[in-house]
Design a protein around this motif. Structure first.
Motif, PDB file in Angstrom:
ATOM      1  N   ALA A 146       4.172  -7.235  10.646  1.00 26.18           N
ATOM      2  CA  ALA A 146       3.785  -5.831  10.562  1.00 26.18           C
ATOM      3  C   ALA A 146       4.161  -5.290   9.181  1.00 26.18           C
ATOM      4  CB  ALA A 146       4.504  -5.034  11.656  1.00 26.18           C
ATOM      5  N   PRO A 147       3.417  -4.303   8.659  1.00 32.16           N
ATOM      6  CA  PRO A 147       3.790  -3.686   7.382  1.00 32.16           C
ATOM      7  C   PRO A 147       5.215  -3.131   7.453  1.00 32.16           C
ATOM      8  CG  PRO A 147       1.608  -2.965   8.060  1.00 32.16           C
ATOM      9  CD  PRO A 147       2.196  -3.718   9.222  1.00 32.16           C
ATOM     10  N   LEU A 148       5.938  -3.258   6.354  1.00 34.46           N
ATOM     11  CA  LEU A 148       7.325  -2.805   6.282  1.00 34.46           C
ATOM     12  C   LEU A 148       7.404  -1.586   5.368  1.00 34.46           C
ATOM     13  CD1 LEU A 148      10.365  -3.312   6.919  1.00 34.46           C
ATOM     14  CD2 LEU A 148      10.414  -4.659   4.810  1.00 34.46           C
ATOM     15  N   PRO A 149       7.632  -0.377   5.924  1.00 32.88           N
ATOM     16  CA  PRO A 149       7.739   0.807   5.075  1.00 32.88           C
ATOM     17  C   PRO A 149       9.078   0.823   4.338  1.00 32.88           C
ATOM     18  CG  PRO A 149       7.982   1.411   7.395  1.00 32.88           C
ATOM     19  CD  PRO A 149       7.728  -0.073   7.341  1.00 32.88           C
ATOM     20  N   VAL A 150       9.016   1.056   3.024  1.00 33.62           N
ATOM     21  CA  VAL A 150      10.217   1.101   2.189  1.00 33.62           C
ATOM     22  C   VAL A 150      10.142   2.359   1.325  1.00 33.62           C
ATOM     23  CG1 VAL A 150      11.517  -0.067   0.355  1.00 33.62           C
ATOM     24  CG2 VAL A 150      10.387  -1.416   2.132  1.00 33.62           C
ATOM     25  N   SER A 151      11.262   3.074   1.217  1.00 30.40           N
ATOM     26  CA  SER A 151      11.347   4.251   0.365  1.00 30.40           C
ATOM     27  C   SER A 151      11.823   3.823  -1.020  1.00 30.40           C
ATOM     28  CB  SER A 151      12.318   5.262   0.978  1.00 30.40           C
ATOM     29  OG  SER A 151      12.410   6.404   0.148  1.00 30.40           O
TER      30      SER A 151
ATOM     31  N   GLY B 174      -3.842   2.569  -5.983  1.00 31.17           N
ATOM     32  CA  GLY B 174      -3.876   1.122  -5.861  1.00 31.17           C
ATOM     33  C   GLY B 174      -2.508   0.519  -6.131  1.00 31.17           C
ATOM     34  N   VAL B 175      -2.209  -0.580  -5.439  1.00 28.64           N
ATOM     35  CA  VAL B 175      -0.955  -1.300  -5.624  1.00 28.64           C
ATOM     36  C   VAL B 175      -1.289  -2.789  -5.691  1.00 28.64           C
ATOM     37  CG1 VAL B 175       1.341  -1.796  -4.692  1.00 28.64           C
ATOM     38  CG2 VAL B 175       0.308   0.442  -4.273  1.00 28.64           C
TER      39      VAL B 175
ATOM     40  N   ILE C 134       6.290   3.040   0.231  1.00 29.56           N
ATOM     41  CA  ILE C 134       5.385   1.937  -0.034  1.00 29.56           C
ATOM     42  C   ILE C 134       5.523   0.954   1.121  1.00 29.56           C
ATOM     43  CG2 ILE C 134       4.801   0.028  -1.590  1.00 29.56           C
ATOM     44  CD1 ILE C 134       5.928   1.733  -3.902  1.00 29.56           C
ATOM     45  N   ASP C 135       4.407   0.598   1.736  1.00 30.59           N
ATOM     46  CA  ASP C 135       4.405  -0.378   2.830  1.00 30.59           C
ATOM     47  C   ASP C 135       4.229  -1.773   2.247  1.00 30.59           C
ATOM     48  OD1 ASP C 135       4.652   1.609   4.721  1.00 30.59           O
ATOM     49  OD2 ASP C 135       2.530   1.646   5.237  1.00 30.59           O
ATOM     50  N   LEU C 136       5.232  -2.628   2.418  1.00 25.87           N
ATOM     51  CA  LEU C 136       5.149  -4.013   1.965  1.00 25.87           C
ATOM     52  C   LEU C 136       4.437  -4.821   3.041  1.00 25.87           C
ATOM     53  CD1 LEU C 136       8.755  -4.507   0.536  1.00 25.87           C
ATOM     54  CD2 LEU C 136       6.688  -3.689  -0.639  1.00 25.87           C
ATOM     55  N   GLN C 137       3.538  -5.699   2.616  1.00 29.57           N
ATOM     56  CA  GLN C 137       2.737  -6.484   3.550  1.00 29.57           C
ATOM     57  C   GLN C 137       3.122  -7.956   3.444  1.00 29.57           C
ATOM     58  OE1 GLN C 137      -0.928  -5.083   1.839  1.00 29.57           O
ATOM     59  NE2 GLN C 137      -1.201  -3.575   3.454  1.00 29.57           N
ATOM     60  N   PHE C 138       3.676  -8.479   4.529  1.00 31.46           N
ATOM     61  CA  PHE C 138       4.065  -9.878   4.619  1.00 31.46           C
ATOM     62  C   PHE C 138       3.106 -10.599   5.548  1.00 31.46           C
ATOM     63  CE2 PHE C 138       7.938  -7.683   3.394  1.00 31.46           C
ATOM     64  CZ  PHE C 138       8.463  -8.514   2.422  1.00 31.46           C
ATOM     65  N   ALA C 139       2.642 -11.788   5.168  1.00 31.51           N
ATOM     66  CA  ALA C 139       1.705 -12.555   5.982  1.00 31.51           C
ATOM     67  C   ALA C 139       2.266 -12.771   7.386  1.00 31.51           C
ATOM     68  CB  ALA C 139       1.418 -13.904   5.319  1.00 31.51           C
ATOM     69  N   GLY C 140       1.475 -12.405   8.409  1.00 34.72           N
ATOM     70  CA  GLY C 140       1.860 -12.615   9.796  1.00 34.72           C
ATOM     71  C   GLY C 140       2.865 -11.627  10.350  1.00 34.72           C
TER      72      GLY C 140
ATOM     73  N   ARG D  75       0.851  -1.192   0.000  1.00 35.56           N
ATOM     74  CA  ARG D  75       0.000   0.000   0.000  1.00 35.56           C
ATOM     75  C   ARG D  75       0.881   1.234   0.000  1.00 35.56           C
ATOM     76  NH1 ARG D  75      -4.979  -1.279   4.118  1.00 35.56           N
ATOM     77  NH2 ARG D  75      -5.629  -3.131   3.006  1.00 35.56           N
ATOM     78  N   SER D  76       0.328   2.313  -0.552  1.00 32.61           N
ATOM     79  CA  SER D  76       1.058   3.572  -0.565  1.00 32.61           C
ATOM     80  C   SER D  76       0.077   4.728  -0.689  1.00 32.61           C
ATOM     81  CB  SER D  76       2.032   3.606  -1.743  1.00 32.61           C
ATOM     82  OG  SER D  76       2.667   4.867  -1.825  1.00 32.61           O
TER      83      SER D  76
END
Length: 143
Positions: free
Chosen positions: A128-133, A66-67, A120-126, A60-61
Motif C-alpha cells: 500500500a502507498p506509504l504517506p510520509v510528511s 509530478g514526482v 508524499i506517498d511513497l509507492q513500494f511494489a506489492g 505521488r503528492s
C-alpha cells in the motif's frame, strides 16, 4: 435482457486497501525548496525492517504536479541527473536519499515554501502507498 458482465481476470491488481504495508522506517524526510518554479529535491533515509527486499517504484503528492525517482551521477566530470525506475532496499538494509545521490525530483510545486510540511506517498511494489510528511527547508538545506 442484457448479458452479465464477465468476472475480472484472476490477474487483476488488488485494490490498494488490500495491499500490506511496507516494512520500512523512514527518517529525516525533507524537501529542498528552490525559487522561481525550479524543480525541488526530496530526501530521506529508508530502512527495510522486513525480511524481503523492498522496491520503491515511485511517489505521488498533491503538493507537486509530478514526482520522479532520480539519481545524481558524475560522467566525464559533468554532474547530471538520471531517472531511475526503482530503488531496492535490501532486508535489514538502508538507502539514503541525499543531495548528490538518489532523490525525489519534485516538479510543479503548488504553493510550497520553507517551513511547510508536505505529504508524499511513497509507492513500494506489492504494498500500500506509504504517506510520509516531508519538512520543507530553504535552498541551503539547513533546518
Amino acid at each position: 435482457p442484457q448479458p452479465m458482465p464477465a468476472p475480472p481476470p484472476a490477474t487483476a491488481a488488488r485494490p490498494a486497501a488490500a495491499l500490506p504495508a511496507a516494512s520500512v522506517a523512514v527518517s529525516d524526510a525533507w524537501v529542498r525548496w528552490l525559487p522561481a518554479g525550479l524543480p525541488m529535491g526530496g530526501y530521506m533515509s529508508l530502512r527495510n525492517t522486513g525480511t524481503r527486499p523492498l522496491r520503491l517504484t515511485g511517489a505521488r503528492s498533491a503538493s507537486f504536479g509530478g514526482v520522479m525517482l532520480h539519481r545524481s551521477e558524475i560522467i566525464g566530470g559533468m554532474a547530471r541527473m538520471v531517472h531511475v525506475e526503482s530503488v531496492t532496499v535490501p532486508p535489514g538494509g538502508s538507502v539514503r536519499f541525499a543531495p548528490g545521490g538518489y532523490h525525489l525530483m519534485l516538479m510543479q510545486a503548488r504553493d510550497v515554501k520553507p517551513g511547510d510540511s508536505v505529504d508524499i506517498d511513497l509507492q513500494f511494489a506489492g504494498h500500500a502507498p506509504l504517506p510520509v510528511s516531508f519538512q520543507v527547508r530553504g535552498a541551503s538545506g539547513r533546518p
